[in-house]
Design a protein around this motif. Sequence first.
Motif, PDB file in Angstrom:
ATOM      1  N   GLN A  28      -7.675  59.027 -52.952  1.00 56.64           N
ATOM      2  CA  GLN A  28      -8.235  59.931 -51.944  1.00 56.64           C
ATOM      3  C   GLN A  28      -8.444  61.329 -52.521  1.00 56.64           C
ATOM      4  O   GLN A  28      -9.469  61.964 -52.283  1.00 56.64           O
ATOM      5  N   CYS A  32     -12.117  63.252 -52.980  1.00 59.75           N
ATOM      6  CA  CYS A  32     -12.356  64.596 -52.441  1.00 59.75           C
ATOM      7  C   CYS A  32     -12.697  65.587 -53.540  1.00 59.75           C
ATOM      8  O   CYS A  32     -13.598  66.430 -53.383  1.00 59.75           O
ATOM      9  N   VAL A  59     -12.993  58.208 -46.264  1.00 60.39           N
ATOM     10  CA  VAL A  59     -12.166  59.272 -46.820  1.00 60.39           C
ATOM     11  C   VAL A  59     -12.907  60.607 -46.742  1.00 60.39           C
ATOM     12  O   VAL A  59     -12.346  61.620 -46.313  1.00 60.39           O
ATOM     13  N   ASN A  62     -13.078  61.882 -43.120  1.00 61.45           N
ATOM     14  CA  ASN A  62     -11.791  62.443 -42.712  1.00 61.45           C
ATOM     15  C   ASN A  62     -11.514  63.775 -43.401  1.00 61.45           C
ATOM     16  O   ASN A  62     -10.993  64.708 -42.785  1.00 61.45           O
ATOM     17  N   TYR A  63     -11.857  63.845 -44.659  1.00 64.06           N
ATOM     18  CA  TYR A  63     -11.657  65.091 -45.410  1.00 64.06           C
ATOM     19  C   TYR A  63     -12.479  66.228 -44.800  1.00 64.06           C
ATOM     20  O   TYR A  63     -11.968  67.305 -44.536  1.00 64.06           O
ATOM     21  N   TRP A  67      -9.552  68.165 -43.094  1.00 60.26           N
ATOM     22  CA  TRP A  67      -8.792  68.831 -44.151  1.00 60.26           C
ATOM     23  C   TRP A  67      -9.536  69.898 -44.946  1.00 60.26           C
ATOM     24  O   TRP A  67      -8.919  70.833 -45.445  1.00 60.26           O
ATOM     25  N   MET A  97      -4.441  64.341 -46.031  1.00 64.57           N
ATOM     26  CA  MET A  97      -5.282  63.234 -45.580  1.00 64.57           C
ATOM     27  C   MET A  97      -4.670  62.427 -44.439  1.00 64.57           C
ATOM     28  O   MET A  97      -5.245  61.465 -43.996  1.00 64.57           O
TER      29      MET A  97
END
Length: 111
Positions: A28, A32, A59, A62-63, A67, A97
Amino acid sequence: MKCSECGTTHALLLSSLVPYSQIPLTDQQKICRDFEEGKNSSLVCEVNPSVDENNVKSVLRNYRQHWREKLRSLRIPLSPLNDLIRSCFSNYSSHFMQIHQRANQLFLYTT
């Protein structure tokens, strides 16, 4: 593990595992980092055959949603990994994450 202080049972996870995710943290992080550097994020699929392009898209989604701005706001770099983990726990009480909100605590030493 049962806490001798409060008597409550707690699950202790390795920092290399992201709660509620089947994709390893190192993969992950690489996805990123490649995204931020403008590289092809799907290259991790070649190294880890259990990660496919749909995982990469998930991923990255979501990032970007959870994040990216958190890291930018406190100038937390994506590497080195141990610093990233510590910074996320100390500033957000959450693993990098992890998108499910749970009260987490980082144990640096054995209890």
